[in-house]
Design a protein around this motif. Structure first.
Motif, short mmCIF file in Angstrom:
data_model
loop_
_atom_site.label_atom_id
_atom_site.label_comp_id
_atom_site.label_asym_id
_atom_site.label_seq_id
_atom_site.Cartn_x
_atom_site.Cartn_y
_atom_site.Cartn_z
N ILE A 185 42.16 26.76 49.93
CA ILE A 185 42.70 28.41 49.88
C ILE A 185 43.13 28.73 48.77
O ILE A 185 43.44 29.65 48.30
CB ILE A 185 43.78 28.03 51.09
CG1 ILE A 185 43.14 27.71 52.36
CG2 ILE A 185 44.62 29.52 51.17
CD1 ILE A 185 44.12 27.52 53.57
N LEU A 186 43.82 27.67 48.07
CA LEU A 186 44.78 28.04 46.81
C LEU A 186 43.72 28.37 45.60
O LEU A 186 44.12 29.40 44.87
CB LEU A 186 45.58 26.90 46.36
CG LEU A 186 46.76 26.53 47.14
CD1 LEU A 186 47.49 25.35 46.73
CD2 LEU A 186 47.57 27.72 47.35
N VAL A 187 42.66 27.68 45.26
CA VAL A 187 41.57 28.34 44.45
C VAL A 187 41.27 29.45 44.39
O VAL A 187 41.26 30.46 43.30
CB VAL A 187 40.67 27.11 44.11
CG1 VAL A 187 39.55 27.59 43.02
CG2 VAL A 187 41.19 25.66 43.78
N PRO A 188 40.68 29.92 45.58
CA PRO A 188 40.21 31.51 45.74
C PRO A 188 41.22 32.44 45.36
O PRO A 188 41.07 33.34 44.86
CB PRO A 188 39.59 31.57 46.96
CG PRO A 188 38.92 30.17 47.36
CD PRO A 188 40.23 29.46 46.65
N LEU A 189 42.63 32.07 46.09
CA LEU A 189 43.61 32.94 46.09
C LEU A 189 44.14 33.06 44.51
O LEU A 189 44.36 34.29 44.19
CB LEU A 189 44.73 32.42 46.79
CG LEU A 189 45.93 33.10 46.67
CD1 LEU A 189 45.94 34.42 47.53
CD2 LEU A 189 47.14 32.24 47.53
N LEU B 69 43.97 36.52 42.50
CA LEU B 69 45.38 37.15 41.66
C LEU B 69 45.06 37.52 40.36
O LEU B 69 45.37 38.28 39.85
CB LEU B 69 46.27 36.38 42.06
CG LEU B 69 47.19 36.37 43.48
CD1 LEU B 69 47.96 35.46 43.69
CD2 LEU B 69 47.46 37.66 43.74
N GLY B 70 44.16 36.27 39.89
CA GLY B 70 43.73 36.50 38.47
C GLY B 70 43.34 37.91 38.04
O GLY B 70 43.17 38.84 37.20
N LEU B 71 41.96 38.09 39.01
CA LEU B 71 41.18 39.14 39.00
C LEU B 71 42.15 40.66 38.99
O LEU B 71 41.77 41.68 38.47
CB LEU B 71 40.21 39.14 40.01
CG LEU B 71 39.30 40.28 40.02
CD1 LEU B 71 38.38 40.33 38.73
CD2 LEU B 71 38.01 39.97 41.01
N VAL B 72 42.92 40.51 40.15
CA VAL B 72 43.72 41.82 40.45
C VAL B 72 44.49 42.01 39.29
O VAL B 72 44.65 43.21 38.64
CB VAL B 72 44.64 41.58 41.50
CG1 VAL B 72 45.69 42.65 41.70
CG2 VAL B 72 43.75 41.58 42.77
N GLY B 73 45.19 40.95 38.60
CA GLY B 73 45.89 41.24 37.30
C GLY B 73 45.20 41.81 36.15
O GLY B 73 45.40 42.69 35.50
N LEU B 74 43.76 41.20 35.77
CA LEU B 74 42.99 41.66 34.92
C LEU B 74 42.53 43.16 35.32
O LEU B 74 42.42 43.94 34.31
CB LEU B 74 41.68 40.90 35.01
CG LEU B 74 40.74 41.20 33.92
CD1 LEU B 74 40.95 41.16 32.50
CD2 LEU B 74 39.34 40.27 34.06
N LEU B 75 42.37 43.55 36.51
CA LEU B 75 41.76 44.86 36.70
C LEU B 75 42.92 45.69 36.42
O LEU B 75 42.60 46.90 36.07
CB LEU B 75 41.43 45.09 38.22
CG LEU B 75 39.88 44.41 38.52
CD1 LEU B 75 39.84 44.33 39.88
CD2 LEU B 75 38.96 44.93 37.63
N GLY B 76 44.19 45.41 36.79
CA GLY B 76 45.46 46.31 36.43
C GLY B 76 45.64 46.46 35.09
O GLY B 76 45.92 47.71 34.73
#
Length: 55
Positions: free
Chosen positions: A6-10, A14-21
């Motif tokens: 659960i934690l690794v994909p999460l 979150l890293g991808l969301v931050g990069l996209l932002g």
């Protein structure tokens, strides 16, 4: 170890969301004028309030 499933994909999500932002903010011009906001914050454009005689 089941929690890692659960934690690794999460964390990756979150890293991808931050990069996209961050990329969105670059594209929208958030970092074009870095000094303008600083000068506007310290500029004294307000006129002083008129003084009234004390009663």
């Amino acid at each position: 170890m089941e929690v890692m499933v659960i934690l690794v994909p999460l964390a990756l999500g979150l890293g991808l969301v931050g990069l996209l932002g961050f990329l969105w903010s670059l594209k929208s011009g958030q970092y074009d004028d870095l000094e303008g906001a600083a000068w506007r914050a310290i500029a004294d454009d307000d006129e002083p309030a008129p003084r009234t005689p004390a009663d």
